[in-house]
Design an enzyme around this catalytic site. Sequence first.
Site, PDB file in Angstrom:
ATOM      1  N   SER A  90      -5.589   4.020   4.416  1.00 26.24           N
ATOM      2  CA  SER A  90      -5.192   3.078   3.326  1.00 26.24           C
ATOM      3  C   SER A  90      -6.407   2.467   2.631  1.00 26.24           C
ATOM      4  O   SER A  90      -6.664   1.386   2.456  1.00 26.24           O
ATOM      5  CB  SER A  90      -4.568   1.941   3.845  1.00 26.24           C
ATOM      6  OG  SER A  90      -3.787   1.018   2.705  1.00 26.24           O
ATOM      7  N   LYS A 105       0.259   3.965  -2.710  1.00 31.54           N
ATOM      8  CA  LYS A 105      -0.729   4.963  -2.625  1.00 31.54           C
ATOM      9  C   LYS A 105      -0.154   6.265  -2.581  1.00 31.54           C
ATOM     10  O   LYS A 105      -0.481   7.361  -3.181  1.00 31.54           O
ATOM     11  CB  LYS A 105      -1.446   4.795  -1.287  1.00 31.54           C
ATOM     12  CG  LYS A 105      -2.452   3.382  -1.580  1.00 31.54           C
ATOM     13  CD  LYS A 105      -3.361   3.400  -0.491  1.00 31.54           C
ATOM     14  CE  LYS A 105      -4.415   2.333  -0.787  1.00 31.54           C
ATOM     15  NZ  LYS A 105      -3.866   1.113  -0.368  1.00 31.54           N
ATOM     16  N   SER A 125       0.799  -1.331  -0.037  1.00 24.78           N
ATOM     17  CA  SER A 125      -0.194   0.178   0.164  1.00 24.78           C
ATOM     18  C   SER A 125       0.652   1.276   0.056  1.00 24.78           C
ATOM     19  O   SER A 125       0.264   2.419  -0.105  1.00 24.78           O
ATOM     20  CB  SER A 125      -0.933  -0.116   1.087  1.00 24.78           C
ATOM     21  OG  SER A 125      -2.310  -0.823   0.890  1.00 24.78           O
TER      22      SER A 125
END
Length: 485
Positions: free
Chosen positions: A318, A150, A147
């Site tokens: 997230s 991102k 993640s």
Amino acid sequence: MAVGSAAVGLAIAVAAVAVAGPWDSGQRTAERIRAASGDHHGSTGRGGGLAGEPAPAPSAREVLTALGAARDDTEGDGSTTGDPGQDGAAPGSGRAPLPTRAALADALEPLLEEDALGTLATASVTDVATGRRLYASGADKAVVPASTIKIATSVAALSALGDDHRIPTRVVWDADDRRAVLVGGGDPTLTRAGLERLADATARKLAERGAERITLAYDTSLYSGPVRHPIGVNDNIAPVTALMVNEGRLDESTRGPAPRSADPARDAAEAFADRLRDRGVDVSGSPDARKAPKGAEELAVHRSAPLSELVERTLTHSDNDIAEALARQTAVARGEPASFAGAARAVRDQLAEYDGLPLKGARFADGSGLDRDDRLSADLLTRLLVLSADPDRPDLRPVLTGLPVARFNGTLGGRYDDTATRAGAGLVRAKTGTLTGINTLAGTVVDADGRLLAFAFTASGTTDRHGAHAVLDRLASAVANCGCR
């Protein structure tokens, strides 16, 4: 000495508010103070939003006002010359002393050798004021970022669209067929309350036209390509479509894993039809999927929160659905197909417009980091964070303001609560990344001398998720606790 450094670090967090975060309206100030004091229990995680909706993200105003113009009083190895920081400059202003590579190595390398970090650990620590890379270990290797990708998705979207961009959900009128068309613009954050307001405005406009009996269609043509993420049906992400309500969630949750609709667009259209009926509009039949005619008159529009807030929500919690939307919005802005493949090209091409970003080996298979075909290096992650702190690029500041605060909120809310990591509480702001066998952490930290640093630590081939998290948190805390000269 470690205890003393930790105390100094926490004192700096109290004094150097503008360096470590936005702190506007008192929200982040409270976060920092509570994290530093250890009083992190009992938080609802909500502000003044509607019941059942996520709290508004902190605004993306300037957060580095104390950073000032950088003065690089260092030798080539990062060691300081003279005695910067003695002229009254604010902590983090580029005048506090830089840590040296040798001292950072002493603090970090024993941790990087821990078995919990699996078969490959990489690290990068970079000074935010000067952009100087202070420490690197395998930092150029492109690895699965999970993640933390991102961060890249967010930088690309903000630079392509601007921090005040809002994603529209429109209703247009096909007068020839007496049909209203609900047109998805790619906003996964449309709530039931927002749908109610859209129905209110639409019903009023239909009444003005004497349209008491209509049909309803919905248009998802903005997006193309596969609707399902390559991981398939999964509670972590809905089908990626241009029209949905509350991220296609089938429960009352607003973040985290949840059962998802198999067809969020149809569900949204049927819910909209029901709301029009509640307002006296006779909607015949069920909504069907079709493209709105060109030049159709707009009846009503709902716009998302500004992109700055969407980015902050993406990073703090997230949020995979918003991340995929940000990637596709970037594709639309760049004239690419709004598909996984088109978004991958758009994100990479958008980042390539910044000179010097180390994109070799980078791969953006998705916007969320759920795809194991993604690749980023630790060096690229820290460079993106430094870029986001550039005073000349205020549109990118939400990338920093959205990072979770260690021990207090978001995906770091339950971490940094033991003696090995407490030095980082309130000072570390970082994006987490977790897949099976992959654990990553990238963000910013104010060190014990008041220097603002960007860091990225990645671990591949891990077998103990909790053990890997613990070591990553210790690495970030070691930088927070470090004078390292």
